[in-house]
Design a protein around this motif. Sequence first.
Motif, PDB file in Angstrom:
ATOM      1  N   LEU A 113       4.824  -0.782   3.388  1.00  9.99           N
ATOM      2  CA  LEU A 113       4.607  -1.006   1.957  1.00  9.99           C
ATOM      3  C   LEU A 113       3.252  -0.481   1.511  1.00  9.99           C
ATOM      4  O   LEU A 113       3.093  -0.054   0.364  1.00  9.99           O
ATOM      5  CB  LEU A 113       4.735  -2.500   1.647  1.00  9.99           C
ATOM      6  CG  LEU A 113       6.163  -3.065   1.755  1.00  9.99           C
ATOM      7  CD1 LEU A 113       6.133  -4.593   1.613  1.00  9.99           C
ATOM      8  CD2 LEU A 113       7.064  -2.467   0.680  1.00  9.99           C
ATOM      9  N   LYS A 114       2.261  -0.522   2.404  1.00 10.48           N
ATOM     10  CA  LYS A 114       0.957   0.042   2.049  1.00 10.48           C
ATOM     11  C   LYS A 114       0.999   1.570   2.068  1.00 10.48           C
ATOM     12  O   LYS A 114       0.333   2.229   1.258  1.00 10.48           O
ATOM     13  CB  LYS A 114      -0.110  -0.473   3.013  1.00 10.48           C
ATOM     14  CG  LYS A 114      -0.491  -1.930   2.764  1.00 10.48           C
ATOM     15  CD  LYS A 114      -1.624  -2.373   3.671  1.00 10.48           C
ATOM     16  CE  LYS A 114      -2.046  -3.807   3.337  1.00 10.48           C
ATOM     17  NZ  LYS A 114      -3.162  -4.277   4.213  1.00 10.48           N
ATOM     18  N   ASP A 115       1.773   2.150   2.989  1.00 10.41           N
ATOM     19  CA  ASP A 115       1.881   3.611   3.062  1.00 10.41           C
ATOM     20  C   ASP A 115       2.658   4.172   1.878  1.00 10.41           C
ATOM     21  O   ASP A 115       2.450   5.342   1.504  1.00 10.41           O
ATOM     22  CB  ASP A 115       2.568   4.021   4.369  1.00 10.41           C
ATOM     23  CG  ASP A 115       1.691   3.769   5.588  1.00 10.41           C
ATOM     24  OD1 ASP A 115       0.467   3.567   5.401  1.00 10.41           O
ATOM     25  OD2 ASP A 115       2.233   3.734   6.716  1.00 10.41           O
ATOM     26  N   PHE A 116       3.557   3.369   1.296  1.00 12.97           N
ATOM     27  CA  PHE A 116       4.378   3.832   0.174  1.00 12.97           C
ATOM     28  C   PHE A 116       4.187   2.855  -1.000  1.00 12.97           C
ATOM     29  O   PHE A 116       5.032   1.986  -1.265  1.00 12.97           O
ATOM     30  CB  PHE A 116       5.852   3.911   0.587  1.00 12.97           C
ATOM     31  CG  PHE A 116       6.108   4.885   1.697  1.00 12.97           C
ATOM     32  CD1 PHE A 116       6.339   6.232   1.439  1.00 12.97           C
ATOM     33  CD2 PHE A 116       6.085   4.461   3.029  1.00 12.97           C
ATOM     34  CE1 PHE A 116       6.570   7.125   2.475  1.00 12.97           C
ATOM     35  CE2 PHE A 116       6.315   5.351   4.063  1.00 12.97           C
ATOM     36  CZ  PHE A 116       6.555   6.700   3.787  1.00 12.97           C
ATOM     37  N   PRO A 117       3.087   2.996  -1.717  1.00 17.24           N
ATOM     38  CA  PRO A 117       2.727   2.004  -2.751  1.00 17.24           C
ATOM     39  C   PRO A 117       3.672   1.969  -3.951  1.00 17.24           C
ATOM     40  O   PRO A 117       3.599   1.032  -4.739  1.00 17.24           O
ATOM     41  CB  PRO A 117       1.321   2.426  -3.171  1.00 17.24           C
ATOM     42  CG  PRO A 117       1.212   3.862  -2.791  1.00 17.24           C
ATOM     43  CD  PRO A 117       2.047   4.041  -1.567  1.00 17.24           C
ATOM     44  N   SER A 118       4.549   2.978  -4.089  1.00 15.86           N
ATOM     45  CA  SER A 118       5.471   2.941  -5.235  1.00 15.86           C
ATOM     46  C   SER A 118       6.750   2.150  -4.930  1.00 15.86           C
ATOM     47  O   SER A 118       7.550   1.892  -5.830  1.00 15.86           O
ATOM     48  CB  SER A 118       5.854   4.369  -5.635  1.00 15.86           C
ATOM     49  OG  SER A 118       6.596   5.006  -4.601  1.00 15.86           O
ATOM     50  N   VAL A 119       6.938   1.789  -3.673  1.00 12.28           N
ATOM     51  CA  VAL A 119       8.164   1.097  -3.269  1.00 12.28           C
ATOM     52  C   VAL A 119       8.121  -0.368  -3.736  1.00 12.28           C
ATOM     53  O   VAL A 119       7.122  -1.061  -3.543  1.00 12.28           O
ATOM     54  CB  VAL A 119       8.359   1.169  -1.743  1.00 12.28           C
ATOM     55  CG1 VAL A 119       9.496   0.242  -1.295  1.00 12.28           C
ATOM     56  CG2 VAL A 119       8.648   2.601  -1.331  1.00 12.28           C
ATOM     57  N   LYS A 120       9.223  -0.797  -4.347  1.00 15.02           N
ATOM     58  CA  LYS A 120       9.396  -2.200  -4.718  1.00 15.02           C
ATOM     59  C   LYS A 120      10.630  -2.735  -4.006  1.00 15.02           C
ATOM     60  O   LYS A 120      11.614  -2.005  -3.852  1.00 15.02           O
ATOM     61  CB  LYS A 120       9.575  -2.351  -6.231  1.00 15.02           C
ATOM     62  CG  LYS A 120       8.362  -1.925  -7.033  1.00 15.02           C
ATOM     63  CD  LYS A 120       8.598  -2.132  -8.525  1.00 15.02           C
ATOM     64  CE  LYS A 120       7.379  -1.727  -9.327  1.00 15.02           C
ATOM     65  NZ  LYS A 120       7.572  -1.932 -10.792  1.00 15.02           N
TER      66      LYS A 120
END
Length: 487
Positions: free
Chosen positions: A408-415
């Motif tokens: 989740l930190k590597d892909f900050p746009s993911v919800k």
Amino acid sequence: MSKLSLPVAAAVVLSSLSLPAAAQEPEGAKAEGSISLAPAGAEAKGDAKAGKKKREKKAKDRSGVPWIKRYRPTAMSGEFGIFAGLMFPARDHELYLPPQPGEPPNWQPYKTVAPDIGLRAGFYPLSFLGLELEGAIMPTKTENDGKGAVLGGFRGYALAQLPYRISPFVLIGAGLLGTSGLGGDVDPAIHFGGGVKFYINDYLALRLDVRDNATAQYAIDGGRTHHLEVLLGLSFVLRKKQPAAKDDPDSDGDGFKDSVDKCPTTPGVAPDGCPVAVEGDADGDGFLDSVDACPQEPGIAPDGCPEKDRDGDGFVDSKDKCPDDKGIAPDGCPLPDKDKDGIPDRDDKCPAIPETRNNYQDDDGCADEVPRAVTKFTGVIKGIYFDVDKDTIKKTSRGTLDNAVRVLKDFPSVKVEISGHTDSSGDRDHNVDLSKRRADAVKKYLTDKGIDSARITTRGAGPDEPIADNNTKAGKAKNRRIEFKLQ
């Protein structure tokens, strides 16, 4: 002479009962309403006026207020009263002063009936609910030696009543019951009962009460005994002044009261008291109301309605170059979207390639795939365990959850949506609640590690979404799970 003696005697008595004002009238003056003597067959002059007053009073009583609602209790009122009745002291009372060691017993019952008199005061913030205080004394004697004693009571209570002229009520409260006899004593008492009131007029009410005073019982730890009362009282009522009833006139004299007349200053007809309307054009668009499909809005041919705006973008169809697609100035057409993916070209990073709707970077307008690292944390997440029937995450789950934090930190746009699931064992409502708490516990772990809480939603599905057979042990184990879903 003997025949006249009775009328003469009657004349003397009746004359003495005449009003003082009438007695002081000069000779020959007219004394209306007084009783006069006349030969047989003559009538008293006051009869006609007395009958008239009686008829007027009766007519007033028929003012339209039902009998049961006249003088009924009102909010913000007070009642002050006196009462008298009987009290029946309990045979097993504990109203005495226990003897000191070495002294002979001094307990004995009181007489079975005692007179009961007292005063009360009450305040009624609502017509059906009030608070009252009472004080009463009950003179009596002890049964064995006949010594005088005065029982006394003080109590406060809440009273609920039906707000009518005849008003049944119930009450409950607490107070004290004491005695001057048997060495003197005061005990706490629970006080309850009921009765009925009758409101004679705006200022007076009769009242009948049946009460019970529950106090400590003689020689029984924690025991209760009961002192009954039957009371008859007279109450004086203080009421908040009620606003005078407003007159409902008929200003235009058309037979419709102003309160229901839609045209109160213009004579009219049924059904609303307005005059017969001459057909007009209410919106002034040149279409008579009878043929105007929109009589309150100025319009155009053919039906008198305003010009339509089919796509609701604020541009009427005659000026909208794209009447079926919502658009913007200057022509009512939407911004260009060459690849038809719903993202205008000016905001589309890939204007010639449609966006791939997969809940991953769906706002950039480009075709993309969900990264493998993100895909790993979608669907059922293995390796997250909880204590039995609790939302406490086991330490063995930390590795899996820390990997989720890293992704989740590597892909900050993911919800993501985190959903908790249980097997079908036990109560459904409990399982739904447990699954939601477990999902919330996972969210808290992630947010405590620095993930923005706005990126995570949770829900509890309980046993409602099984992925395996709940009739087997292995199937139930699979159904107890946590799932991640991209949003």
